[in-house]
Design an enzyme around this catalytic site. Structure first.
Site, PDB file in Angstrom:
ATOM      1  N   GLY A 186       0.761  -1.354  -0.017  1.00  0.00           N
ATOM      2  CA  GLY A 186       0.005  -0.042  -0.085  1.00  0.00           C
ATOM      3  C   GLY A 186       0.775   1.381  -0.028  1.00  0.00           C
ATOM      4  N   ASN A 213      -7.766   3.780   8.849  1.00  0.00           N
ATOM      5  CA  ASN A 213      -6.964   2.860   9.455  1.00  0.00           C
ATOM      6  C   ASN A 213      -7.068   2.940  10.814  1.00  0.00           C
ATOM      7  OD1 ASN A 213      -4.942   4.897   8.207  1.00  0.00           O
ATOM      8  ND2 ASN A 213      -3.729   4.170   9.840  1.00  0.00           N
ATOM      9  N   CYS A 240       4.172   4.107  16.772  1.00  0.00           N
ATOM     10  CA  CYS A 240       4.938   3.835  18.262  1.00  0.00           C
ATOM     11  C   CYS A 240       6.489   4.171  17.686  1.00  0.00           C
ATOM     12  CB  CYS A 240       4.855   2.263  18.659  1.00  0.00           C
ATOM     13  SG  CYS A 240       3.323   1.900  19.011  1.00  0.00           S
ATOM     14  N   SER A 248      -3.529  -3.423  -0.570  1.00  0.00           N
ATOM     15  CA  SER A 248      -2.202  -3.970   0.007  1.00  0.00           C
ATOM     16  C   SER A 248      -2.601  -5.498   0.444  1.00  0.00           C
ATOM     17  CB  SER A 248      -1.781  -3.247   1.369  1.00  0.00           C
ATOM     18  OG  SER A 248      -0.971  -4.150   1.941  1.00  0.00           O
ATOM     19  N   THR A 297      11.955  -6.448 -11.178  1.00  0.00           N
ATOM     20  CA  THR A 297      11.410  -8.025 -11.275  1.00  0.00           C
ATOM     21  C   THR A 297      10.231  -8.126 -10.514  1.00  0.00           C
ATOM     22  OG1 THR A 297      13.710  -8.691 -11.906  1.00  0.00           O
ATOM     23  CG2 THR A 297      12.121 -10.354 -11.381  1.00  0.00           C
ATOM     24  N   HIS A 326      -1.232  -7.926   2.531  1.00  0.00           N
ATOM     25  CA  HIS A 326      -1.184  -8.367   3.930  1.00  0.00           C
ATOM     26  C   HIS A 326      -2.407  -7.763   4.626  1.00  0.00           C
ATOM     27  CE1 HIS A 326       0.573  -4.915   6.463  1.00  0.00           C
ATOM     28  NE2 HIS A 326       0.679  -4.502   5.234  1.00  0.00           N
TER      29      HIS A 326
HETATM   30  C1  LIG Z   1      -4.644   3.200   5.210  1.00  0.00           C
HETATM   31  C2  LIG Z   1      -3.349   2.518   4.741  1.00  0.00           C
HETATM   32  N1  LIG Z   1      -2.579   2.920   3.777  1.00  0.00           N
HETATM   33  C3  LIG Z   1      -1.520   2.484   3.732  1.00  0.00           C
HETATM   34  C4  LIG Z   1      -0.999   1.255   4.350  1.00  0.00           C
HETATM   35  C5  LIG Z   1       0.290   1.037   4.169  1.00  0.00           C
HETATM   36  O1  LIG Z   1       0.030  -0.343   3.511  1.00  0.00           O
HETATM   37  P1  LIG Z   1       1.541  -1.494   3.375  1.00  0.00           P
HETATM   38  O2  LIG Z   1       1.712  -1.955   4.884  1.00  0.00           O
HETATM   39  O3  LIG Z   1       1.086  -2.384   2.468  1.00  0.00           O
HETATM   40  O4  LIG Z   1       2.731  -0.772   2.859  1.00  0.00           O
HETATM   41  C6  LIG Z   1      -1.566   1.046   5.334  1.00  0.00           C
HETATM   42  C7  LIG Z   1      -1.089   0.058   6.515  1.00  0.00           C
HETATM   43  O5  LIG Z   1      -1.175  -0.160   7.540  1.00  0.00           O
HETATM   44  C8  LIG Z   1      -2.893   1.375   5.861  1.00  0.00           C
HETATM   45  O6  LIG Z   1      -3.698   1.038   6.835  1.00  0.00           O
END
Ligand SMILES: Cc1ncc(COP(=O)(O)O)c(C=O)c1O
Length: 381
Positions: free
Chosen positions: A71, A151, A326, A200, A238, A202
C-alpha cells in the site's frame, strides 16, 4: 495462555489456501517473467492471470493494474506519479489531515519540491465536509487523495460524492483503499469516478510486500522506479511472482466472502461493545457511528493511559493497538484523533484500536472484552 489477536488493521494472518497456492512459485515456477525461455514464459503466464483476477474484481482492464510492493508504494506512486506527470497543468493537491502517513509524508515531500498541498479538516466524527472540498478546489488542482476507510477509526468518507465533485472539476481522484478493500465492494467502472486506487495484500490475509495501484487508462502517471520495462514501464523491477499469485488469490477469496466477512466482523464489534456495557465500562467510540468499516473499532477509555493499557493487555495475551505510530516503546499522539478533537483532547492519550479478522470467534471476542474491562477498570482508578 491463549493469545487473542485483535490487530487485523495492522496486519492479518495468511489464509492457508493462499500459502498453498503460492508454494510452487518459489521452487517450480520460478522463472523471471521477463525471460524469453519457457521458464520465463511460464511465470509470465501466471503473472498475467493474477493481474486478470485483480482487474476482474475491480471491473477494470488488466493493464490498469500496477503491481507494487504494498500500500505504501501504491500511495507514493499514485501521488508523486500524478504530481510529476501533471505539474505543468498545476501544482495544487488536496488531501485530508487523517490520511495514512504513506499519503501525508508523500504530500509533505511534494511541498518541499514546490507543490501546494491543502489538508482538509474533518469533523469530530472523522468525516470531511464536501463544501470545504468544493471551496478548496482551484484551477490548478491536479489531484485529490482522500482515503476510503480510515486505518485508525474505520471512518468511511463519502467516496461517491467526492468522485462526482472531482469528475466535474477535472482533478484526478486517488483513494487509499488499503483498509476498505477487504470488506467494501469496490467497482471502479461504477459511478465512483475513482481514477487511482491503492490496496495491500497483507490486509487481506495475503502476503506482506504485495499490493497494487489501479490507474485508469486516461490518467497521466510518471514512473517512480527506473531500471526495467516491467508493468508497462510504470514500475521497474522484477515482479514478485509468488507474492502476486498470493495477492490474486487473496483478492479472489475476498470477492467470495466479502459480504459475509463484513457482517461477521460487524457482529464481533457489537459483541465487544455489549460486554463493555455489561461490565458497566466507562467508554466512548471514536469515529462516525454508521459510516465505518466493520472490522475497526476505536475506543476511548477516560483516565486510562494508552501505553499502560497496551502493555497490560499484552501481558494478558490480548493484542490490540493504538493505531498510531510507536517510537521506542512510546505511543505518539494520533494525528487522526487530533484532527477530530484537537491537539489537547484527552482521547489522544486514552484510546485504543481493536480490529477483527480471520480466526476471531465470538467466544474469543467475549473473553478479550472481559479482560479489557478488568484492565481498564484497574488502570482507571
Ligand atoms: C490506510 C493505509 N494505507 C496504507 C498502508 C500501508 O500499506 P502497506 O503496509 O502495504 O505498505 C496502510 C497500512 O497499515 C494503511 O492502513
Amino acid at each position: 495462555m491463549e493469545r487473542i489477536y485483535l490487530d487485523h488493521a495492522a496486519t492479518t494472518p495468511m489464509d492457508q489456501r493462499i500459502v498453498d497456492k503460492m508454494m510452487p512459485y518459489f521452487t517450480e515456477i520460478f522463472g523471471n517473467p521477463s525471460s524469453i525461455h519457457s521458464y520465463g514464459r511460464e511465470a509470465r503466464k501466471w503473472l498475467d492471470e493474477a493481474r486478470e483476477v485483480i482487474a476482474g474484481e475491480l471491473h477494470c482492464k488488466s493493464h490498469e493494474i500496477i503491481l507494487t510492493s504494498g500500500g505504501t508504494e501504491a500511495d507514493n506512486l499514485a501521488i508523486t506519479g500524478v504530481a510529476m506527470a501533471r505539474q505543468h497543468e498545476g501544482k495544487h493537491i488536496i488531501t485530508v489531515k487523517t490520511e495514512h502517513h504513506a499519503v501525508l509524508h508523500t504530500c509533505e515531500r511534494l511541498e518541499k519540491l514546490g507543490f501546494d498541498v491543502t489538508y482538509l479538516d474533518v469533523d469530530d466524527t472523522g468525516l470531511i465536509d464536501l463544501d470545504q472540498l468544493k471551496q478548496k478546489l482551484r484551477d490548478d488542482t491536479i489531484l485529490a487523495t482522500i482515503m476510503y476507510g480510515n486505518n485508525e477509526t474505520g471512518v468511511i468518507q463519502p467516496i461517491k460524492e467526492i468522485g462526482e465533485l472531482l469528475n466535474d472539476h477535472g482533478a484526478y481522484f486517488h483513494t487509499d483503499a488499503v483498509q476498505a478493500f477487504g470488506t467494501m465492494p469496490i467497482d471502479v467502472a461504477d459511478d465512483l469516478h475513482i481514477d487511482l486506487l491503492s490496496a495491500s495484500g497483507h490486509k487481506l490475509n495475503g502476503p506482506m510486500g504485495t499490493g497494487f495501484l489501479y490507474v485508469s487508462e486516461r490518467v497521466k502517471l510518471s514512473p517512480q522506479l527506473f531500471g526495467g520495462e516491467q508493468e508497462r514501464k510504470r514500475r521497474a523491477g522484477t515482479e514478485n511472482v509468488a507474492g502476486i499469485v498470493g495477492l490474486a488469490e487473496a483478492v479472489q477469496l475476498t470477492k467470495q466472502n466479502r459480504r459475509e466477512k463484513a457482517v461477521y466482523y460487524g457482529k464481533l464489534k457489537e459483541t465487544m461493545l455489549q460486554v463493555f456495557d455489561e461490565e458497566s465500562l466507562n467508554f466512548s467510540i471514536n469515529g462516525h457511528p454508521k459510516e465505518t468499516l466493520p472490522h475497526i473499532l476505536n475506543v476511548y477509555f477516560p483516565g486510562v493511559s494508552i501505553e499502560s493499557l497496551l502493555v497490560n493487555l499484552d501481558m494478558e495475551g490480548i493484542a490490540v493497538s493504538s493505531g498510531s505510530a510507536c517510537t521506542a516503546g512510546s505511543v505518539l499522539p494520533s494525528h487522526v484523533l487530533s484532527a477530530m478533537y484537537g491537539e489537547e483532547a484527552k482521547e489522544l492519550t486514552s484510546s485504543v484500536r481493536i480490529s477483527f479478522g480471520l480466526g476471531n470467534e465470538e467466544e474469543h471476542v467475549k473473553q478479550a472484552a472481559r479482560k479489557i474491562a478488568t484492565v481498564v477498570k484497574r488502570l482507571a482508578k
